[in-house]
Scaffold this motif. Sequence first.
Motif, PDB file in Angstrom:
ATOM      1  N   THR A  43       0.824  -1.206   0.000  1.00 32.52           N
ATOM      2  CA  THR A  43       0.000   0.000   0.000  1.00 32.52           C
ATOM      3  C   THR A  43       0.864   1.264   0.000  1.00 32.52           C
ATOM      4  N   LEU A  44       1.909   1.260   0.814  1.00 33.88           N
ATOM      5  CA  LEU A  44       2.776   2.445   0.867  1.00 33.88           C
ATOM      6  C   LEU A  44       3.491   2.644  -0.473  1.00 33.88           C
ATOM      7  N   TYR A  45       3.868   1.540  -1.087  1.00 33.97           N
ATOM      8  CA  TYR A  45       4.526   1.566  -2.396  1.00 33.97           C
ATOM      9  C   TYR A  45       3.574   2.145  -3.445  1.00 33.97           C
ATOM     10  N   LEU A  46       2.316   1.693  -3.415  1.00 33.38           N
ATOM     11  CA  LEU A  46       1.327   2.208  -4.370  1.00 33.38           C
ATOM     12  C   LEU A  46       1.025   3.681  -4.110  1.00 33.38           C
ATOM     13  N   LEU A  47       0.981   4.030  -2.828  1.00 33.43           N
ATOM     14  CA  LEU A  47       0.737   5.420  -2.455  1.00 33.43           C
ATOM     15  C   LEU A  47       1.834   6.315  -3.030  1.00 33.43           C
ATOM     16  N   PHE A  48       3.074   5.863  -2.888  1.00 32.79           N
ATOM     17  CA  PHE A  48       4.201   6.619  -3.424  1.00 32.79           C
ATOM     18  C   PHE A  48       4.086   6.726  -4.947  1.00 32.79           C
ATOM     19  N   ASN A  49       3.823   5.598  -5.587  1.00 35.25           N
ATOM     20  CA  ASN A  49       3.730   5.587  -7.047  1.00 35.25           C
ATOM     21  C   ASN A  49       2.595   6.458  -7.558  1.00 35.25           C
ATOM     22  N   GLU A  50       1.501   6.475  -6.791  1.00 30.74           N
ATOM     23  CA  GLU A  50       0.370   7.324  -7.153  1.00 30.74           C
ATOM     24  C   GLU A  50       0.859   8.770  -7.274  1.00 30.74           C
ATOM     25  N   GLY A  51       1.689   9.174  -6.326  1.00 32.08           N
ATOM     26  CA  GLY A  51       2.229  10.526  -6.373  1.00 32.08           C
ATOM     27  C   GLY A  51       3.272  10.694  -7.469  1.00 32.08           C
ATOM     28  N   TYR A  52       4.106   9.679  -7.630  1.00 28.49           N
ATOM     29  CA  TYR A  52       5.248   9.807  -8.542  1.00 28.49           C
ATOM     30  C   TYR A  52       4.824   9.724 -10.006  1.00 28.49           C
ATOM     31  N   TYR A  53       3.896   8.820 -10.303  1.00 25.63           N
ATOM     32  CA  TYR A  53       3.539   8.595 -11.704  1.00 25.63           C
ATOM     33  C   TYR A  53       2.159   9.118 -12.087  1.00 25.63           C
ATOM     34  N   SER A  54       1.435   9.664 -11.096  1.00 26.54           N
ATOM     35  CA  SER A  54       0.056  10.061 -11.350  1.00 26.54           C
ATOM     36  C   SER A  54      -0.055  10.986 -12.552  1.00 26.54           C
ATOM     37  N   ALA A  55      -1.190  10.866 -13.252  1.00 27.12           N
ATOM     38  CA  ALA A  55      -1.434  11.729 -14.401  1.00 27.12           C
ATOM     39  C   ALA A  55      -1.936  13.093 -13.943  1.00 27.12           C
ATOM     40  N   SER A  56      -2.239  13.213 -12.665  1.00 22.01           N
ATOM     41  CA  SER A  56      -2.716  14.491 -12.139  1.00 22.01           C
ATOM     42  C   SER A  56      -1.625  15.542 -12.331  1.00 22.01           C
ATOM     43  N   ASN A  57      -2.014  16.744 -12.781  1.00 20.53           N
ATOM     44  CA  ASN A  57      -0.973  17.748 -13.008  1.00 20.53           C
ATOM     45  C   ASN A  57      -0.768  18.658 -11.793  1.00 20.53           C
ATOM     46  N   GLN A  58      -1.346  18.262 -10.670  1.00 18.52           N
ATOM     47  CA  GLN A  58      -1.165  19.061  -9.462  1.00 18.52           C
ATOM     48  C   GLN A  58       0.114  18.641  -8.746  1.00 18.52           C
ATOM     49  N   LEU A  59       1.187  19.341  -9.096  1.00 17.89           N
ATOM     50  CA  LEU A  59       2.510  18.938  -8.627  1.00 17.89           C
ATOM     51  C   LEU A  59       2.662  18.900  -7.112  1.00 17.89           C
ATOM     52  N   THR A  60       2.153  19.928  -6.436  1.00 18.96           N
ATOM     53  CA  THR A  60       2.311  19.990  -4.982  1.00 18.96           C
ATOM     54  C   THR A  60       1.629  18.801  -4.325  1.00 18.96           C
ATOM     55  N   LEU A  61       0.441  18.508  -4.818  1.00 18.26           N
ATOM     56  CA  LEU A  61      -0.323  17.395  -4.279  1.00 18.26           C
ATOM     57  C   LEU A  61       0.419  16.078  -4.484  1.00 18.26           C
ATOM     58  N   ARG A  62       0.972  15.911  -5.692  1.00 16.79           N
ATOM     59  CA  ARG A  62       1.692  14.665  -5.994  1.00 16.79           C
ATOM     60  C   ARG A  62       2.918  14.525  -5.099  1.00 16.79           C
ATOM     61  N   LYS A  63       3.578  15.645  -4.873  1.00 12.83           N
ATOM     62  CA  LYS A  63       4.749  15.630  -4.013  1.00 12.83           C
ATOM     63  C   LYS A  63       4.361  15.256  -2.583  1.00 12.83           C
ATOM     64  N   ASP A  64       3.214  15.781  -2.154  1.00 12.48           N
ATOM     65  CA  ASP A  64       2.715  15.455  -0.810  1.00 12.48           C
ATOM     66  C   ASP A  64       2.457  13.957  -0.674  1.00 12.48           C
ATOM     67  N   LEU A  65       1.890  13.354  -1.716  1.00 10.90           N
ATOM     68  CA  LEU A  65       1.637  11.910  -1.669  1.00 10.90           C
ATOM     69  C   LEU A  65       2.952  11.171  -1.448  1.00 10.90           C
ATOM     70  N   CYS A  66       3.962  11.553  -2.197  1.00 11.75           N
ATOM     71  CA  CYS A  66       5.262  10.893  -2.079  1.00 11.75           C
ATOM     72  C   CYS A  66       5.837  11.079  -0.680  1.00 11.75           C
ATOM     73  N   SER A  67       5.784  12.307  -0.173  1.00 10.96           N
ATOM     74  CA  SER A  67       6.428  12.521   1.129  1.00 10.96           C
ATOM     75  C   SER A  67       5.639  11.862   2.249  1.00 10.96           C
ATOM     76  N   GLU A  68       4.317  11.763   2.091  1.00 11.52           N
ATOM     77  CA  GLU A  68       3.521  11.045   3.100  1.00 11.52           C
ATOM     78  C   GLU A  68       3.865   9.552   3.090  1.00 11.52           C
ATOM     79  N   ALA A  69       3.992   8.977   1.893  1.00 13.25           N
ATOM     80  CA  ALA A  69       4.358   7.561   1.802  1.00 13.25           C
ATOM     81  C   ALA A  69       5.710   7.342   2.478  1.00 13.25           C
TER      82      ALA A  69
END
Lengths: 409, 113
Positions: free
Chosen positions: A190-216
């Motif tokens: 789950t943590l791995y997927l959470l990180f990947n969601e942030g790292y590879y997500s198609a969402s263009n909201q960079l800050t949000l994606r970065k937050d996902l990675c740092s939370e993971a």
Amino acid sequence: MEQQQLIPHLFRTEYRKITSVLCKLFGITHIQAAEDIASDTFLAATEIWGLKGLPESPVAWLYTVAKNKAKNHLKHDTLFRDKIAKHLLQSTEATEELNIDLSEQNIADSQLQMIFAICHPAISEEAQIALALRILCGFGIDEIADAFLTSKETINKRLVRAKEKLREAEVKIVFPQDKVRERLATVLTTLYLLFNEGYYSASNQLTLRKDLCSEAMRLTHLLTENPGTDLPEVSALLSLMSFQASRFEARTTDTGSIILYDEQDEQLWNRELIAQGKYFLERSAKGDTLSKYHIEAGIAQCHTVKADTPQKWEHILQLYNKLLIIEYSPIAALNRTYALAKANGKYEAIAEAEKLDLRESHLYHALLGELYSCIDNAKAIEHYADAISITKTEGEKELLRMKMDALRF
Amino acid sequence: MKEFLFIYRTDPAMIPQGSPEEMQAMTKRWMDWIGGIAGQNKLSAPGNRLEGAGKVLKPKNVITDGPYTELKEIVSGYSIVKAATLEEACDMAKGCPGLSVGGSVEVRPVNPM
């Protein structure tokens, strides 16, 4: 910090702590009550701080209000009073004063136990990630919806269903003493997927994606800090995340377009994260488990050295061979084929690529486009066109079109 | 998908006694080949190599020693792959690096108990 920024900031850091402690105290059945009390606390903060200004110690204020709200809830909610309060009061020497322990130690313990409760095999991976973002990371529903490129409604439904499942499965909020390794596997996925969601997500909201990675990374870090969960594969996963995250700034433009590895500015690679990756990779090298995270961290480490040498690609190829032997995944199969082209030449890689049954994937066609370039440009263009018609994200279409057009001259 | 056992056989005289570089090159060819099968999601078990020495038990407690230098071929390893048909499994075996040094691959459908 100004109040306008302070409340969202505190929400991110304190909501999850209050929720975890209360949920641990009430039991998973009352996860909603725990969340409501935490939310109400922040609502009160917004109102009262707006009128009276900031209290001296905002965090202590939040904890006191949360405690009072929890006690009130216990008094006024009949169902809660009959079923839970009795049990709780008995276990806390039958006093009116319910002990709500918001000490650092209990917060850390509760959060760790909540990780195990939420990353539970009883609920789907997708639901685990959504719940983790909400309960363990304090993300808003709209943020989760943005990260998944879906509507708030969908996320709400997903969360409600996931909580129902946790109730039905009577998941206990405890540390899984006797089967840590087994349960930890689900947590790490789950943590791995959470990180990947942030790292590879198609969402263009960079800050949000970065937050996902740092939370993971924060949650994985939490696991390395507890002796009971500090297993080599946890360090390996954190190492992998650190190496990957080191390129976060370098891999997109200000407007969110993708910058390919070869074109990235190495100066933007985060040295601290690379050093952290090395530290945890060394730390993971004990015991006799070689997890997929160990191998992936090894591959990610290779990519922290930009020089395009045959030795580097040979090493990467062998790591991908090992990774695929441990566990197949389409993305690993495609990446292996790319490494094969770099190490053994394009002809061998094309022959191997043709054997992969991944024609539905745009990445498969993008890879063949790359492999056929300069060998058979007509075929390369055909594959790029296929990839463009399959992919849904605009950024990738743009990148593929550029590569395709370059072959036309 | 059915499972098939690959039994690798080698002529003991042909087992490479080369330099570390040659040995490493051979290991690479094996890893690339097995990695290729795994990349197609058709590897059930990577299996193992087998050492040359061993013993053979026969009825009446007759035990003979290896290595079997008198034999033309010894089993040197095994893997289990997934394929739709025996023909497909044989096609997969064609890339086996052992073939290039005089070895053979026996392909046998697994009959689950």
